[in-house]
Write an enzyme that holds these catalytic residues in place. Sequence first.
Site, PDB file in Angstrom:
ATOM      1  N   GLY A 249      -6.650   5.693  -7.192  1.00  0.00           N
ATOM      2  CA  GLY A 249      -5.518   5.490  -8.088  1.00  0.00           C
ATOM      3  C   GLY A 249      -4.725   6.742  -8.398  1.00  0.00           C
ATOM      4  N   PRO A 292      -9.583   7.674  -2.934  1.00  0.00           N
ATOM      5  CA  PRO A 292      -8.123   7.783  -2.877  1.00  0.00           C
ATOM      6  C   PRO A 292      -7.534   6.988  -1.717  1.00  0.00           C
ATOM      7  CG  PRO A 292      -9.141   9.769  -1.997  1.00  0.00           C
ATOM      8  CD  PRO A 292     -10.261   8.897  -2.489  1.00  0.00           C
ATOM      9  N   ARG A 294      -3.551   5.619  -1.674  1.00  0.00           N
ATOM     10  CA  ARG A 294      -2.155   6.042  -1.748  1.00  0.00           C
ATOM     11  C   ARG A 294      -1.989   7.569  -1.698  1.00  0.00           C
ATOM     12  NH1 ARG A 294       1.236   2.812  -4.833  1.00  0.00           N
ATOM     13  NH2 ARG A 294      -0.670   1.916  -5.685  1.00  0.00           N
ATOM     14  N   CYS A 362      16.167 -13.146   4.705  1.00  0.00           N
ATOM     15  CA  CYS A 362      16.927 -14.171   3.996  1.00  0.00           C
ATOM     16  C   CYS A 362      16.395 -14.417   2.592  1.00  0.00           C
ATOM     17  CB  CYS A 362      16.940 -15.464   4.802  1.00  0.00           C
ATOM     18  SG  CYS A 362      17.934 -15.273   6.268  1.00  0.00           S
TER      19      CYS A 362
HETATM   20  C1  LIG Z   1      -6.934  -0.100  -4.296  1.00  0.00           C
HETATM   21  C2  LIG Z   1      -8.200   0.561  -4.591  1.00  0.00           C
HETATM   22  C3  LIG Z   1      -8.353   1.925  -4.373  1.00  0.00           C
HETATM   23  C4  LIG Z   1      -7.223   2.812  -3.916  1.00  0.00           C
HETATM   24  O1  LIG Z   1      -6.173   2.839  -4.821  1.00  0.00           O
HETATM   25  P1  LIG Z   1      -4.973   3.867  -4.587  1.00  0.00           P
HETATM   26  O2  LIG Z   1      -4.046   3.590  -5.720  1.00  0.00           O
HETATM   27  O3  LIG Z   1      -4.366   3.535  -3.268  1.00  0.00           O
HETATM   28  O4  LIG Z   1      -5.558   5.227  -4.603  1.00  0.00           O
HETATM   29  C5  LIG Z   1      -9.585   2.489  -4.592  1.00  0.00           C
HETATM   30  N1  LIG Z   1     -10.637   1.748  -5.012  1.00  0.00           N
HETATM   31  C6  LIG Z   1     -10.523   0.428  -5.238  1.00  0.00           C
HETATM   32  C7  LIG Z   1     -11.704  -0.317  -5.691  1.00  0.00           C
HETATM   33  C8  LIG Z   1      -9.309  -0.209  -5.049  1.00  0.00           C
HETATM   34  O5  LIG Z   1      -9.209  -1.506  -5.296  1.00  0.00           O
END
Ligand SMILES: *Cc1c(COP(=O)(O)O)cnc(C)c1O
Length: 433
Positions: A249, A292, A294, A362
């Site tokens: 996250g 990680p 994103r 569309c």
């Molecule tokens: C989606 C997710 C991540 C990665 O989240 P990012 O925002 O892409 O870093 C990590 N762990 C779990 C359990 C997730 O669902």
Amino acid sequence: MPLLFGTAEFNEKEHLTIGGCDTAVLAEKYGTPLFVYDVAHIRQRARGFKQTFNSLGVKNKVIYAGKAFCCIAMYKLLEEEGLGCDVVSAGEIYTAIKGGMSPDNIEFHGNNKTKEELVYAVEQGVGTIIIDNFYEIDLLSEILKGKDKKQKVMFRITPGVDAQTHDYILTGQVDSKFGFDVNSGKATEALEKILADEHLILQGAHCHIGSQIFSAEGFLAAVEKMMLILNEWKNQFDYTVNILNMGGGFGVKYTESDDPLEPEVFVKAIVNAVKAQCELLDYSFPEIWIEPGRSIIAEAGTTIYTIGSQKVIPDVRHYISVDGGMGDNIRPALYDAKYDGFLANRISTEKPEEVRIVGKYCESGDVLIKEIDLPPVEAGDLFAITSTGAYGYSMANNYNRNVKPAVVFVENGQDKLVIRRETYEDLIALDCE
Ligand SMILES: *Cc1c(COP(=O)(O)O)cnc(C)c1O
């Protein structure tokens, strides 16, 4: 000034280059839309997490969340960089293994893993299954019993910390479809159940507090809450975790107004918080895992589009259409995600005006950038949208039977096709007469 990431720059022809490759040449070679990934940038981000843990002497695993973007070449790259991967379906397990990822470095997430998927994961030797709910405890246990096998597991708990906003709300995350809730006692019930099961080898606890988090505060609150719970379990059941998995996250920059922290800062903050809590509670320091997604892949990705039609509604709006849209990037339509973009095939000094960048699908909601200042452009110009590396291609679809774009990796002046562009034959490949 356009927002340039990693190795991106303009060359003497005034073309955007990434990884030393001219994107106008890439567009010609592979067609547009085209995803271009800056491999050096991916490596740098991966190392930012991994090496910070290592330099602090903390046992760790950095597990890339494959749902952000995965393909065979990506898994190969992760292997090279010493990262594990987190998967959320049997399809992702299949791809990871095909990409050469060691099954032991795979962890399997999901709130509704099917029996078929769990059987597949066990058979493939997936390193860790992160149990999400009571149904899964029973299902997995039954599968393991049938095969007379044991499986390393963790369990996902919702600590009641919502880090989506800067002033996190301590109850916010309770209303989630994922994980065992702490406040109601479900997490403790799950712990007892897992500990009592001879087929499940419990490694530790997991939490994931949200996405696109810009401050360390949410993680610090989550560490505190997690350590408090773990300490209660130590006192109550004499159970100590080997691993604390703090999820992913970590935020990234999509537009100028985003101000994310560097991977190093997040890692240091988490490690320090865990150390402080362990000392306070006299708890033995666990291995720390993070996930990680994103933050490793988003900024490394750029989408190159070709501009086509324009529509000017006097005093209302100037629309500029590109040859992709919600099929290759559904995030703006899905949750109003913001992006930045710029002309990629020339530098214009003409006066910019506010325009809206839309796709070719569309749907009136097929908007890529709601408002952006651009100099006059014409059909055939290339338009780059930056920071499209995460949840872009991985959410791509064939709406309107448009083909999915190609993906290229670029590094040191070399381009490598890692996912080819779909063909019309691909589009009917599953159709039965
Ligand atoms: C989606 C997710 C991540 C990665 O989240 P990012 O925002 O892409 O870093 C990590 N762990 C779990 C359990 C997730 O669902």
